[in-house]
Design a protein around this motif. Structure first.
Motif, PDB file in Angstrom:
ATOM      1  N   UNK A 110       0.884  -1.188   0.086  1.00 21.46           N
ATOM      2  CA  UNK A 110      -0.019   0.014  -0.173  1.00 21.46           C
ATOM      3  C   UNK A 110       0.760   1.215  -0.079  1.00 21.46           C
ATOM      4  N   UNK A 111       0.663   2.281  -0.990  1.00 24.44           N
ATOM      5  CA  UNK A 111       1.152   3.360  -0.822  1.00 24.44           C
ATOM      6  C   UNK A 111       0.852   4.220   0.322  1.00 24.44           C
ATOM      7  N   UNK A 112       1.801   4.654   1.256  1.00 24.93           N
ATOM      8  CA  UNK A 112       1.599   5.087   2.597  1.00 24.93           C
ATOM      9  C   UNK A 112       1.477   6.685   2.471  1.00 24.93           C
ATOM     10  N   UNK A 113       1.826   7.062   1.262  1.00 22.47           N
ATOM     11  CA  UNK A 113       1.554   8.595   0.996  1.00 22.47           C
ATOM     12  C   UNK A 113       2.788   9.216   1.866  1.00 22.47           C
ATOM     13  N   UNK A 116      -6.857   9.566   0.703  1.00 18.15           N
ATOM     14  CA  UNK A 116      -8.199   9.113   0.519  1.00 18.15           C
ATOM     15  C   UNK A 116      -8.095   7.728  -0.147  1.00 18.15           C
ATOM     16  N   UNK A 117      -7.207   7.526  -1.172  1.00 19.45           N
ATOM     17  CA  UNK A 117      -7.261   6.294  -1.901  1.00 19.45           C
ATOM     18  C   UNK A 117      -6.649   5.178  -1.020  1.00 19.45           C
ATOM     19  N   UNK A 118      -5.580   5.569  -0.118  1.00 23.60           N
ATOM     20  CA  UNK A 118      -4.793   4.628   0.862  1.00 23.60           C
ATOM     21  C   UNK A 118      -5.691   4.055   1.788  1.00 23.60           C
ATOM     22  N   UNK A 119      -6.773   5.092   2.477  1.00 23.75           N
ATOM     23  CA  UNK A 119      -7.837   4.788   3.374  1.00 23.75           C
ATOM     24  C   UNK A 119      -8.802   3.770   2.851  1.00 23.75           C
ATOM     25  N   UNK A 172      -9.246   0.047   4.293  1.00 20.47           N
ATOM     26  CA  UNK A 172     -10.592  -0.194   4.732  1.00 20.47           C
ATOM     27  C   UNK A 172     -11.283  -1.549   4.150  1.00 20.47           C
ATOM     28  N   UNK A 173     -10.847  -1.612   2.724  1.00 22.17           N
ATOM     29  CA  UNK A 173     -11.181  -2.943   2.214  1.00 22.17           C
ATOM     30  C   UNK A 173     -10.281  -4.277   2.480  1.00 22.17           C
TER      31      UNK A 173
END
Length: 152
Positions: A40-43, A75-78, A82-83
């Motif tokens: 996951x890209x953690x930004x 927003x994309x990361x979260x 969540x998924x």
């Protein structure tokens, strides 16, 4: 109402608190964190650029691009987290013995109740610290409710 009187996005200046409009990042239990966070890209690079911009310019209006980029990335990361969290909880529930699954459900319900009580107490706290506490608690409460009512 005149459409021209509405400010466009170009005229809107975002501030740091605008990053707190949606729910906060999900709380990920440590036992499944490596699986959920993998790939996951953690930004963190975008966040580093935002802090550097704020440090150099000292005020937010000069860092609009960095704020928007971080907000979109977060927003994309979260959503992705969540998924993955929901899928991990579902898989965990499928492989657990029935007794352990019931204990896990009871644990999630207990956490939900605890978070609801803390929300009630936090609603009496005034100012920005009270807002941040309520924002954080609301996000954790919604995530916990969502996991405990797994739609799968």
């Amino acid at each position: 109402m005149d459409v021209d009187s509405q400010p466009s996005m170009e005229e809107t200046i975002l501030v740091g608190d605008d990053l707190m409009l949606g729910p906060p990042s999900p709380h990920i239990p440590p036992d499944i964190a490596p699986h959920v966070l993998e790939g996951v890209n953690l930004c963190d690079g975008i966040l580093r650029n935002l802090f550097l911009c704020l440090q150099i310019n000292d005020i937010e209006p000069f860092c609009q691009d960095e704020i928007v980029l971080y907000r979109q990335c977060a927003e994309r990361r979260d959503n992705q987290l969540r998924d993955r969290l929901r899928h991990s909880e579902h898989k965990l529930g499928l492989v657990m013995p029935l007794e352990q699954a019931k204990e896990r459900e009871a644990q999630l319900l207990t956490e939900t109740t605890s978070l609801e009580r803390r929300m009630i107490l936090a609603s009496g706290i005034e100012g920005i610290e009270g807002f941040r506490l309520r924002w954080s608690l609301h996000g954790r409460l919604e995530d916990t409710r969502y996991i405990s009512q797994d739609p799968y």
